[in-house]
Design a protein around this motif. Structure first.
Motif, PDB file in Angstrom:
ATOM      1  N   LEU A   9       0.944  -1.234  -0.008  1.00  0.00           N
ATOM      2  CA  LEU A   9      -0.084  -0.054  -0.093  1.00  0.00           C
ATOM      3  C   LEU A   9       0.730   1.428   0.137  1.00  0.00           C
ATOM      4  O   LEU A   9       0.535   2.290  -0.571  1.00  0.00           O
ATOM      5  CB  LEU A   9      -0.848  -0.038   1.159  1.00  0.00           C
ATOM      6  CG  LEU A   9      -2.086  -0.801   0.997  1.00  0.00           C
ATOM      7  CD1 LEU A   9      -2.885  -1.019   2.291  1.00  0.00           C
ATOM      8  CD2 LEU A   9      -3.123  -0.488   0.041  1.00  0.00           C
ATOM      9  N   VAL A  12       1.695   1.759  -3.635  1.00  0.00           N
ATOM     10  CA  VAL A  12       0.765   2.359  -4.483  1.00  0.00           C
ATOM     11  C   VAL A  12       0.410   3.884  -3.764  1.00  0.00           C
ATOM     12  O   VAL A  12       0.050   4.860  -4.777  1.00  0.00           O
ATOM     13  CB  VAL A  12      -0.740   1.558  -3.989  1.00  0.00           C
ATOM     14  CG1 VAL A  12      -2.069   2.398  -4.603  1.00  0.00           C
ATOM     15  CG2 VAL A  12      -0.348   0.202  -4.848  1.00  0.00           C
ATOM     16  N   PHE A  13       0.644   4.108  -2.659  1.00  0.00           N
ATOM     17  CA  PHE A  13       0.347   5.450  -1.886  1.00  0.00           C
ATOM     18  C   PHE A  13       1.396   6.644  -2.901  1.00  0.00           C
ATOM     19  O   PHE A  13       1.118   7.497  -3.451  1.00  0.00           O
ATOM     20  CB  PHE A  13       0.334   5.448  -0.637  1.00  0.00           C
ATOM     21  CG  PHE A  13       0.933   7.026  -0.100  1.00  0.00           C
ATOM     22  CD1 PHE A  13      -0.372   7.869   0.161  1.00  0.00           C
ATOM     23  CD2 PHE A  13       2.119   7.214   0.244  1.00  0.00           C
ATOM     24  CE1 PHE A  13      -0.021   9.094   0.775  1.00  0.00           C
ATOM     25  CE2 PHE A  13       2.264   8.492   0.779  1.00  0.00           C
ATOM     26  CZ  PHE A  13       1.134   9.468   0.931  1.00  0.00           C
ATOM     27  N   LEU A  16       0.357   6.957  -6.414  1.00  0.00           N
ATOM     28  CA  LEU A  16      -0.801   7.563  -6.835  1.00  0.00           C
ATOM     29  C   LEU A  16      -0.650   9.289  -6.448  1.00  0.00           C
ATOM     30  O   LEU A  16      -1.097  10.188  -6.984  1.00  0.00           O
ATOM     31  CB  LEU A  16      -1.981   7.181  -5.896  1.00  0.00           C
ATOM     32  CG  LEU A  16      -2.704   5.928  -6.574  1.00  0.00           C
ATOM     33  CD1 LEU A  16      -3.580   5.115  -5.598  1.00  0.00           C
ATOM     34  CD2 LEU A  16      -3.050   6.185  -7.833  1.00  0.00           C
ATOM     35  N   VAL A  27      -7.229   9.827  -3.508  1.00  0.00           N
ATOM     36  CA  VAL A  27      -7.287   8.660  -3.046  1.00  0.00           C
ATOM     37  C   VAL A  27      -5.807   8.207  -2.207  1.00  0.00           C
ATOM     38  O   VAL A  27      -6.023   7.496  -1.379  1.00  0.00           O
ATOM     39  CB  VAL A  27      -7.364   7.520  -4.341  1.00  0.00           C
ATOM     40  CG1 VAL A  27      -7.202   6.108  -3.928  1.00  0.00           C
ATOM     41  CG2 VAL A  27      -8.613   7.890  -4.867  1.00  0.00           C
ATOM     42  N   ALA A  28      -4.638   8.767  -3.014  1.00  0.00           N
ATOM     43  CA  ALA A  28      -3.478   8.538  -1.987  1.00  0.00           C
ATOM     44  C   ALA A  28      -3.440   8.859  -0.597  1.00  0.00           C
ATOM     45  O   ALA A  28      -3.114   8.179   0.290  1.00  0.00           O
ATOM     46  CB  ALA A  28      -2.168   9.398  -2.670  1.00  0.00           C
ATOM     47  N   LEU A  31      -5.297   6.456   1.153  1.00  0.00           N
ATOM     48  CA  LEU A  31      -4.521   5.431   1.748  1.00  0.00           C
ATOM     49  C   LEU A  31      -3.820   5.466   2.805  1.00  0.00           C
ATOM     50  O   LEU A  31      -3.160   4.467   3.432  1.00  0.00           O
ATOM     51  CB  LEU A  31      -3.950   4.889   0.462  1.00  0.00           C
ATOM     52  CG  LEU A  31      -4.638   4.188  -0.834  1.00  0.00           C
ATOM     53  CD1 LEU A  31      -3.699   3.753  -1.818  1.00  0.00           C
ATOM     54  CD2 LEU A  31      -5.451   2.897  -0.351  1.00  0.00           C
ATOM     55  N   THR A  48     -12.683   1.752  -0.417  1.00  0.00           N
ATOM     56  CA  THR A  48     -11.440   2.606  -0.365  1.00  0.00           C
ATOM     57  C   THR A  48     -10.670   1.452  -1.625  1.00  0.00           C
ATOM     58  O   THR A  48      -9.843   2.261  -2.464  1.00  0.00           O
ATOM     59  CB  THR A  48     -10.587   2.516   0.824  1.00  0.00           C
ATOM     60  OG1 THR A  48     -11.250   3.234   1.747  1.00  0.00           O
ATOM     61  CG2 THR A  48      -9.048   2.966   0.535  1.00  0.00           C
ATOM     62  N   ARG A  51     -12.088   2.505  -4.998  1.00  0.00           N
ATOM     63  CA  ARG A  51     -11.549   3.790  -5.451  1.00  0.00           C
ATOM     64  C   ARG A  51     -10.014   3.848  -6.053  1.00  0.00           C
ATOM     65  O   ARG A  51      -9.437   4.367  -6.912  1.00  0.00           O
ATOM     66  CB  ARG A  51     -11.833   4.720  -4.388  1.00  0.00           C
ATOM     67  CG  ARG A  51     -13.292   5.422  -4.396  1.00  0.00           C
ATOM     68  CD  ARG A  51     -13.343   6.420  -3.498  1.00  0.00           C
ATOM     69  NE  ARG A  51     -13.081   6.318  -2.092  1.00  0.00           N
ATOM     70  CZ  ARG A  51     -14.047   5.848  -1.277  1.00  0.00           C
ATOM     71  NH1 ARG A  51     -15.168   5.356  -1.761  1.00  0.00           N
ATOM     72  NH2 ARG A  51     -13.922   5.404   0.042  1.00  0.00           N
ATOM     73  N   THR A  52      -9.452   2.992  -5.237  1.00  0.00           N
ATOM     74  CA  THR A  52      -8.095   2.840  -5.552  1.00  0.00           C
ATOM     75  C   THR A  52      -7.659   2.475  -6.884  1.00  0.00           C
ATOM     76  O   THR A  52      -6.881   2.720  -7.601  1.00  0.00           O
ATOM     77  CB  THR A  52      -7.027   2.187  -4.366  1.00  0.00           C
ATOM     78  OG1 THR A  52      -7.353   2.823  -3.088  1.00  0.00           O
ATOM     79  CG2 THR A  52      -5.556   1.997  -4.858  1.00  0.00           C
TER      80      THR A  52
END
Length: 87
Positions: A9, A12-13, A16, A27-28, A31, A48, A51-52
């Motif tokens: 995550l 990914v954070f 994004l 979205v970041a 997260l 969540t 949305r991610t």
């Protein structure tokens, strides 16, 4: 809730957060709280996760570099697999 590795995550954070769209950055931020337990699987609310996934796919469409597109698409596919495994 979907169990997702916090380390993943965090990647990914960051992906994004660097995103071109304001939606990806929003979205970041959503997260961020789930990235604070490295080495653990954390429960993430299903909305969540969805949305991610959508933000990752949108960013992949906008990406001009093929390797970035592939990375974002891979992240989205991983979330799909995690979400389906939890059903």
């Amino acid at each position: 809730m979907v169990q997702v590795p916090a380390d993943w995550l965090a990647r990914v954070f960051l992906a994004l957060r660097r995103g071109a769209s304001g939606g990806a950055q929003a979205v970041a931020e959503e997260l961020r709280p789930f990235t604070e337990k490295p080495g653990q699987r954390v429960p993430v609310p299903r909305p969540t996760v969805l949305r991610t996934e959508l933000a990752l796919r949108r960013e992949a469409e906008l990406a001009s570099v093929q390797s970035r597109r592939a990375e974002l698409s891979d992240h989205a596919e991983f979330l799909v697999r995690q979400r389906l495994a939890e059903q």
